[in-house]
Design a protein around this motif. Sequence first.
Motif, PDB file in Angstrom:
ATOM      1  N   ILE A   1       0.836  -1.208   0.000  1.00  0.00           N
ATOM      2  CA  ILE A   1       0.000   0.000   0.000  1.00  0.00           C
ATOM      3  C   ILE A   1       0.870   1.257   0.000  1.00  0.00           C
ATOM      4  N   GLN A   2       2.025   1.187   0.680  1.00  0.00           N
ATOM      5  CA  GLN A   2       2.933   2.341   0.689  1.00  0.00           C
ATOM      6  C   GLN A   2       3.430   2.663  -0.713  1.00  0.00           C
ATOM      7  N   LYS A   3       3.824   1.652  -1.476  1.00  0.00           N
ATOM      8  CA  LYS A   3       4.325   1.868  -2.829  1.00  0.00           C
ATOM      9  C   LYS A   3       3.235   2.446  -3.729  1.00  0.00           C
ATOM     10  N   LEU A   4       2.012   1.925  -3.567  1.00  0.00           N
ATOM     11  CA  LEU A   4       0.901   2.451  -4.374  1.00  0.00           C
ATOM     12  C   LEU A   4       0.617   3.907  -4.029  1.00  0.00           C
ATOM     13  N   ILE A   5       0.722   4.254  -2.754  1.00  0.00           N
ATOM     14  CA  ILE A   5       0.491   5.646  -2.333  1.00  0.00           C
ATOM     15  C   ILE A   5       1.571   6.554  -2.912  1.00  0.00           C
ATOM     16  N   VAL A   6       2.831   6.111  -2.859  1.00  0.00           N
ATOM     17  CA  VAL A   6       3.938   6.897  -3.424  1.00  0.00           C
ATOM     18  C   VAL A   6       3.750   7.058  -4.934  1.00  0.00           C
ATOM     19  N   LEU A   7       3.360   5.963  -5.612  1.00  0.00           N
ATOM     20  CA  LEU A   7       3.123   6.019  -7.053  1.00  0.00           C
ATOM     21  C   LEU A   7       2.000   7.009  -7.378  1.00  0.00           C
ATOM     22  N   ALA A   8       0.918   6.955  -6.609  1.00  0.00           N
ATOM     23  CA  ALA A   8      -0.199   7.887  -6.816  1.00  0.00           C
ATOM     24  C   ALA A   8       0.255   9.320  -6.588  1.00  0.00           C
ATOM     25  N   ALA A   9       1.116   9.534  -5.574  1.00  0.00           N
ATOM     26  CA  ALA A   9       1.622  10.882  -5.281  1.00  0.00           C
ATOM     27  C   ALA A   9       2.484  11.384  -6.428  1.00  0.00           C
ATOM     28  N   ILE A  10       3.325  10.521  -7.004  1.00  0.00           N
ATOM     29  CA  ILE A  10       4.181  10.916  -8.126  1.00  0.00           C
ATOM     30  C   ILE A  10       3.324  11.276  -9.348  1.00  0.00           C
ATOM     31  N   ILE A  11       2.328  10.432  -9.638  1.00  0.00           N
ATOM     32  CA  ILE A  11       1.440  10.703 -10.780  1.00  0.00           C
ATOM     33  C   ILE A  11       0.706  12.029 -10.568  1.00  0.00           C
ATOM     34  N   ALA A  12       0.220  12.254  -9.340  1.00  0.00           N
ATOM     35  CA  ALA A  12      -0.482  13.507  -9.038  1.00  0.00           C
ATOM     36  C   ALA A  12       0.447  14.702  -9.189  1.00  0.00           C
ATOM     37  N   ALA A  13       1.707  14.554  -8.733  1.00  0.00           N
ATOM     38  CA  ALA A  13       2.673  15.658  -8.832  1.00  0.00           C
ATOM     39  C   ALA A  13       2.947  16.005 -10.294  1.00  0.00           C
ATOM     40  N   VAL A  14       3.125  14.976 -11.133  1.00  0.00           N
ATOM     41  CA  VAL A  14       3.372  15.204 -12.564  1.00  0.00           C
ATOM     42  C   VAL A  14       2.148  15.854 -13.199  1.00  0.00           C
ATOM     43  N   TRP A  15       0.965  15.342 -12.865  1.00  0.00           N
ATOM     44  CA  TRP A  15      -0.297  15.851 -13.419  1.00  0.00           C
ATOM     45  C   TRP A  15      -0.478  17.336 -13.078  1.00  0.00           C
TER      46      TRP A  15
END
Length: 86
Positions: A6-20
């Motif tokens: 779940i931590q990796k998925l949260i970090v991935l979501a945060a990276i995608i949101a930051a790029v977006w």
Amino acid sequence: MFGFSIQKLIVLAAIIAAVWYGFKFIGRLDKARKHAAKLTRDGARAAAGAAPAAETEDMERCEACDAYVSARDPASCGRADCPYPG
Ligand SMILES: [Zn+2]
């Protein structure tokens, strides 16, 4: 095995949101820049339209002093033999 936590998925979501949001922010800056450039262009055009005489002016040579004076509104150079009114 692949270790999807779940931590990796949260970090991935945060990276995608930051790029977006980064791209959205850049797009907004670009739009503001283009808008400012358009305003500057319009302003320059309006100023040129308001005072076209300031852009170019026909000149003619004074016979007495060889100075070039405005053909539209000639002014005397100050010499007594100057043909222009002053
Ligand atoms: Zn003159």
